[in-house]
Design a protein around this motif. Structure first.
Motif, short mmCIF file in Angstrom:
data_model
loop_
_atom_site.label_atom_id
_atom_site.label_comp_id
_atom_site.label_asym_id
_atom_site.label_seq_id
_atom_site.Cartn_x
_atom_site.Cartn_y
_atom_site.Cartn_z
N GLY A 34 1.03 -0.79 0.31
CA GLY A 34 -0.03 -0.32 -0.20
C GLY A 34 0.80 1.39 0.25
N PRO A 35 0.35 2.14 -0.20
CA PRO A 35 0.71 3.56 -0.15
C PRO A 35 1.88 4.42 0.99
CG PRO A 35 -1.29 3.82 -0.38
CD PRO A 35 -0.85 2.66 -0.61
N ALA A 36 2.91 4.87 1.01
CA ALA A 36 3.55 4.83 2.31
C ALA A 36 2.81 6.43 2.70
CB ALA A 36 5.42 4.95 1.51
N PRO A 37 2.74 5.84 3.97
CA PRO A 37 2.83 7.12 4.47
C PRO A 37 3.24 8.60 3.88
CG PRO A 37 3.41 5.89 6.29
CD PRO A 37 3.40 5.14 5.06
N PRO A 38 2.07 9.87 4.49
CA PRO A 38 2.85 11.58 3.52
C PRO A 38 4.17 11.72 4.64
CG PRO A 38 0.86 11.55 4.07
CD PRO A 38 0.91 10.06 4.78
N LEU A 39 5.18 11.78 4.10
CA LEU A 39 6.26 12.57 4.88
C LEU A 39 5.56 13.92 6.20
CD1 LEU A 39 9.66 11.72 3.76
CD2 LEU A 39 9.17 11.12 5.14
N PRO A 40 5.50 14.32 7.31
CA PRO A 40 5.75 15.45 8.11
C PRO A 40 6.53 16.39 7.20
CG PRO A 40 6.52 13.69 9.21
CD PRO A 40 6.77 12.79 8.08
N ALA A 41 5.78 18.21 6.91
CA ALA A 41 6.11 19.10 6.57
C ALA A 41 7.72 18.96 7.77
CB ALA A 41 4.97 20.42 7.25
N LYS A 42 8.49 19.13 7.13
CA LYS A 42 10.19 20.28 7.68
C LYS A 42 9.75 20.71 8.00
CE LYS A 42 10.51 15.61 7.55
NZ LYS A 42 10.14 14.76 9.01
N LYS A 43 10.13 22.32 9.35
CA LYS A 43 10.90 23.71 9.75
C LYS A 43 11.63 23.43 10.13
CE LYS A 43 5.28 23.74 11.19
NZ LYS A 43 4.47 23.92 12.42
N ARG A 44 12.76 22.75 10.99
CA ARG A 44 13.70 22.20 11.18
C ARG A 44 14.71 21.79 10.99
NH1 ARG A 44 13.40 27.14 15.26
NH2 ARG A 44 14.91 26.37 15.75
N VAL A 45 15.78 21.73 11.37
CA VAL A 45 16.89 21.03 10.89
C VAL A 45 16.98 19.99 11.88
CG1 VAL A 45 18.73 20.80 10.14
CG2 VAL A 45 18.12 22.97 10.23
N ALA A 46 17.74 19.95 12.89
CA ALA A 46 18.12 18.87 13.49
C ALA A 46 17.67 19.03 14.90
CB ALA A 46 19.62 18.62 13.50
N ALA A 47 17.37 17.70 15.57
CA ALA A 47 17.11 17.64 16.83
C ALA A 47 16.98 16.36 17.50
CB ALA A 47 15.35 17.05 17.07
N TRP A 48 17.53 16.07 18.98
CA TRP A 48 18.15 15.61 19.53
C TRP A 48 17.57 15.23 21.47
CZ3 TRP A 48 23.35 15.73 22.85
CH2 TRP A 48 24.02 14.29 23.05
N VAL A 49 16.82 14.36 21.24
CA VAL A 49 16.67 13.95 22.37
C VAL A 49 17.58 13.19 23.80
CG1 VAL A 49 14.23 13.43 23.97
CG2 VAL A 49 14.37 14.37 21.65
N VAL A 50 17.78 13.97 25.06
CA VAL A 50 18.59 13.52 25.89
C VAL A 50 18.57 13.95 27.02
CG1 VAL A 50 20.68 15.38 26.04
CG2 VAL A 50 21.06 13.07 26.35
N SER A 51 18.58 12.83 28.04
CA SER A 51 18.38 12.88 29.50
C SER A 51 19.72 12.66 29.90
CB SER A 51 17.01 11.49 29.45
OG SER A 51 16.28 12.18 29.37
N ASN A 52 20.34 11.60 30.03
CA ASN A 52 21.60 11.03 29.99
C ASN A 52 22.98 12.06 29.15
OD1 ASN A 52 24.01 9.76 31.37
ND2 ASN A 52 24.15 8.56 30.51
N PHE A 53 23.25 12.90 30.04
CA PHE A 53 24.63 14.27 29.15
C PHE A 53 25.55 14.36 30.15
CE2 PHE A 53 26.22 17.67 27.99
CZ PHE A 53 25.96 17.99 26.60
N GLN A 54 26.54 13.32 29.94
CA GLN A 54 27.74 13.45 30.56
C GLN A 54 28.97 13.49 29.39
OE1 GLN A 54 28.55 10.24 32.86
NE2 GLN A 54 26.30 8.85 32.84
#
Length: 342
Positions: A161-181
């Motif tokens: 079946g058809p692939a779901p549409p890509l979400p609209a892109k507004k920004r460049v790069a993201a990072w989610v992090v909790s343990n930052f050492q």
């Protein structure tokens, strides 16, 4: 005896023989009809998998009899009832609770020959105390492909079946992090990357935590996601790749095991690997200058594949029953530490 009497006697004997034969035939037929069929399969045995301590929780979930059926696994019963120790087909021990001594091994009560399963989805860098566990466990359940019960964090499976549409892109790069050492390689790479690329950081480390239902919609707005593992080990590819990037509809920039390992799980053009670049500045330039047609090639896999996540501990434990008939009997990990931290 005259000839007439002799003839009568012979007829009576013949009748008796026939009657006896008929009686025996009737008895045999009744026995045959009433006997269970031979050579047919025996009713399948329902395996009892005892989880000694539920991972990361003192309150295990409800485990109704159809728990594993809901994950496509029949004849498999999960339980946390310690009274089933003597009758369980396998007993599961999650390492974190052994490491923190929230759970203890019931070695003195272990039934002879009962398989014990060591479980961990953490990397060796965050797994301690293995030295005292040698010669105890028969099977291993982990993300490692050479585990007895291999359960990855995710996988790509065929999709029609058809692939779901890509979400609209507004920004460049993201990072989610909790343990930052600072000693972590991922933090060092981020420090080198940030001056050359706009990276928005979320999570407890930056005091911008995202709620469980907010993470994917937030990340979906970005062209790239930094799927940086907290440590680099064999086959250690976590939800940072599968859920936070691929399932969100963004391109993962990966830092973890070598590229060849990622390619064993996903197409080569589904991600960007940090190790493909000599410097972080070179990586930043590659990402920042990517045109739209090049970018969309990273999603070609979505036309034929979709992401399946394995984040439910119940599904992971039900997988033991799937593998059970083929698991090696009599195997013992004499040096569990040496195997896992190799």
């Amino acid at each position: 005896m005259n000839s007439a009497g002799y003839s009568l006697s012979r007829r009576l004997r013949a009748v008796g023989v026939l009657a006896g034969a008929a009686l025996l035939s009737a008895i045999w037929l009744l026995w045959l009809l009433g006997s269970p069929p031979t050579g047919g399969p025996a009713p399948p045995h329902t395996l009892i998998i005892l989880i000694w301590h539920w991972p990361f929780s003192d309150r295990p979930p409800e485990l109704p009899s159809n728990t594993c059926i809901s994950f496509g696994v029949a004849h498999c019963h999960l339980s946390t009832n310690h009274s089933l120790l003597a009758s369980a087909d396998a007993v599961v021990f999650h390492h974190r609770e052994l490491q923190t001594q929230q759970a203890r091994l019931p070695l003195a009560k272990r039934p002879r020959g009962q398989p014990w399963v060591w479980v961990s989805m953490e990397s060796p860098s965050h797994t301690h105390g293995l030295g005292r566990l040698g010669g105890i466990f028969n099977w291993v359940l982990s993300y490692r492909r050479d585990s007895d019960i291999f359960v990855p964090y995710g996988q790509l499976e065929p999709h029609q079946g058809p692939a779901p549409p890509l979400p609209a892109k507004k920004r460049v790069a993201a990072w989610v992090v909790s343990n930052f050492q600072e000693r972590q390689r991922r933090v060092q790479v981020y420090r080198q990357l940030a001056p050359h690329l706009q990276v928005d950081v979320f999570g407890r480390a930056n005091r911008q935590p995202l709620c469980a239902n907010c993470l994917l919609p937030t990340v979906a707005q970005y062209l790239f996601y930094l799927s940086f593992e907290n440590s680099q080990h064999q086959d250690y590819i976590t939800e940072k790749f599968w859920r936070n990037a691929l399932a969100a509809g963004t391109v993962p920039v990966v830092l973890g095991p070598p590229r060849a390992t990622y390619e064993a799980f996903a197409p080569a053009d589904a991600f960007v690997h940090v190790d493909d670049f000599s410097t972080a500045q070179e990586l930043a330039s590659f990402l920042a200058n990517m045109n739209e047609s090049h970018y969309r090639r990273y999603f070609a896999w979505r036309d034929r594949l979709r992401v399946r996540l394995f984040g439910d501990w119940r599904e992971r434990f039900c997988a033991i029953c799937t593998h059970y008939p083929h698991l090696p009997r009599g195997q013992v990990y004499q040096d569990l530490q040496g195997w896992f931290q190799a």
